[in-house]
Design a protein around this motif. Structure first.
Motif, PDB file in Angstrom:
ATOM      1  N   LEU A  41      57.597  85.043  65.773  1.00  0.00           N
ATOM      2  CA  LEU A  41      56.640  85.101  66.870  1.00  0.00           C
ATOM      3  C   LEU A  41      57.022  84.071  67.921  1.00  0.00           C
ATOM      4  N   ASP A  42      56.176  83.941  68.954  1.00  0.00           N
ATOM      5  CA  ASP A  42      56.497  83.023  70.044  1.00  0.00           C
ATOM      6  C   ASP A  42      56.427  81.559  69.643  1.00  0.00           C
ATOM      7  N   ASP A  43      55.706  81.253  68.554  1.00  0.00           N
ATOM      8  CA  ASP A  43      55.569  79.850  68.166  1.00  0.00           C
ATOM      9  C   ASP A  43      55.772  79.605  66.676  1.00  0.00           C
ATOM     10  N   LEU A 102      52.432  92.455  62.549  1.00  0.00           N
ATOM     11  CA  LEU A 102      53.649  91.673  62.333  1.00  0.00           C
ATOM     12  C   LEU A 102      54.844  92.572  62.038  1.00  0.00           C
ATOM     13  N   ARG A 103      54.602  93.716  61.435  1.00  0.00           N
ATOM     14  CA  ARG A 103      55.712  94.639  61.182  1.00  0.00           C
ATOM     15  C   ARG A 103      56.325  95.138  62.483  1.00  0.00           C
ATOM     16  N   GLU A 104      55.525  95.144  63.538  1.00  0.00           N
ATOM     17  CA  GLU A 104      56.005  95.637  64.829  1.00  0.00           C
ATOM     18  C   GLU A 104      56.741  94.562  65.623  1.00  0.00           C
ATOM     19  N   THR A 105      56.687  93.301  65.166  1.00  0.00           N
ATOM     20  CA  THR A 105      57.417  92.242  65.848  1.00  0.00           C
ATOM     21  C   THR A 105      58.859  92.223  65.345  1.00  0.00           C
ATOM     22  N   ARG A 106      59.668  91.402  65.980  1.00  0.00           N
ATOM     23  CA  ARG A 106      61.060  91.296  65.542  1.00  0.00           C
ATOM     24  C   ARG A 106      61.121  90.652  64.161  1.00  0.00           C
ATOM     25  N   THR A 107      62.069  91.094  63.367  1.00  0.00           N
ATOM     26  CA  THR A 107      62.233  90.563  62.020  1.00  0.00           C
ATOM     27  C   THR A 107      62.515  89.071  62.050  1.00  0.00           C
ATOM     28  N   GLY A 108      63.300  88.655  63.004  1.00  0.00           N
ATOM     29  CA  GLY A 108      63.678  87.249  63.086  1.00  0.00           C
ATOM     30  C   GLY A 108      65.186  87.101  63.099  1.00  0.00           C
ATOM     31  N   ARG A 109      65.622  85.907  63.360  1.00  0.00           N
ATOM     32  CA  ARG A 109      67.049  85.626  63.479  1.00  0.00           C
ATOM     33  C   ARG A 109      67.645  85.247  62.134  1.00  0.00           C
ATOM     34  N   ALA A 110      68.872  85.617  61.953  1.00  0.00           N
ATOM     35  CA  ALA A 110      69.603  85.147  60.781  1.00  0.00           C
ATOM     36  C   ALA A 110      70.175  83.776  61.106  1.00  0.00           C
ATOM     37  N   PHE A 111      70.111  82.870  60.128  1.00  0.00           N
ATOM     38  CA  PHE A 111      70.683  81.544  60.309  1.00  0.00           C
ATOM     39  C   PHE A 111      72.011  81.506  59.559  1.00  0.00           C
TER      40      PHE A 111
END
Length: 199
Positions: free
Chosen positions: A118-120, A98-107
């Motif tokens: 992740l994708d889902d 999970l550390r290698e995935t994108r951190t995520g979007r800021a809202f």
């Protein structure tokens, strides 16, 4: 639409292993007509574009203003009470994959910080003097064969103060905040073409 906790706990989300010490506070469903299995990133982009707190109706605006003023009065939101200060970020618990995935979007216009995406599913978090909270967003198949968005609020209250705070805001969440959020987020999906053009 409010859903039972089992709609979250029965699904194999990665967040279960990361936050076993958090309690499921709310599970909410949002209609996304025409959505398919690979549309979660489109939904997130739509929320990022059209989901800011500035889009809420006046009554919700008023509630948030009251909350920020109370926070300033009682010191709930001081920097020393937040992520990386009073408590470590949930990101510190992420396994290597999970550390290698994108951190995520800021809202925009929210106090939440991205944890992973992740994708889902994705998770964002906030912390203050009253609570450490996670908002988990998941993409699930609906009975009609389409897909829809689920939002789960996971919380870890900070002592008696946090427990009283969560009890005090509960009626406002159910009667005002979540219904307004439902209108806002479902509208964001309907406006997704505009959001998709900005990805």
């Amino acid at each position: 639409m409010r859903l039972p906790a089992t709609e979250f706990t029965s699904r194999p989300w990665r967040i279960h292993d990361l936050a076993p010490d958090f309690t499921v506070e709310d599970v909410w469903g949002f209609r996304t007509p025409g959505a398919g299995p690979h549309d979660f990133p489109i939904m997130l982009a739509a929320l990022q574009t059209d989901g800011g707190l500035d889009r809420n109706p006046p009554l919700v605006h008023f509630l948030f203003e009251v909350r920020w003023k109370l926070g300033a009065l009682f010191g709930w939101d001081k920097p020393g009470q937040g992520i990386g200060a009073r408590i470590p970020s949930l990101r510190d618990r992420l396994p290597p994959d999970l550390r290698e995935t994108r951190t995520g979007r800021a809202f925009p216009k929210t106090p939440f910080t991205p944890v992973y995406e992740l994708d889902d599913e994705c998770a964002i978090e906030l912390a203050n003097k009253t609570v450490h909270a996670i908002a988990h967003l998941g993409w699930v198949p609906a009975p009609n064969g389409e897909y829809e968005l689920r939002m789960t609020a996971l919380v870890k209250p900070n002592g008696l103060c946090g427990q009283l705070y969560m009890a005090g805001i509960k009626p406002f969440r159910y009667l005002i905040v979540y219904p307004a959020m439902t209108q806002q987020w479902e509208r964001a999906w309907r406006n997704r073409d505009r959001a998709g053009s900005k990805q």
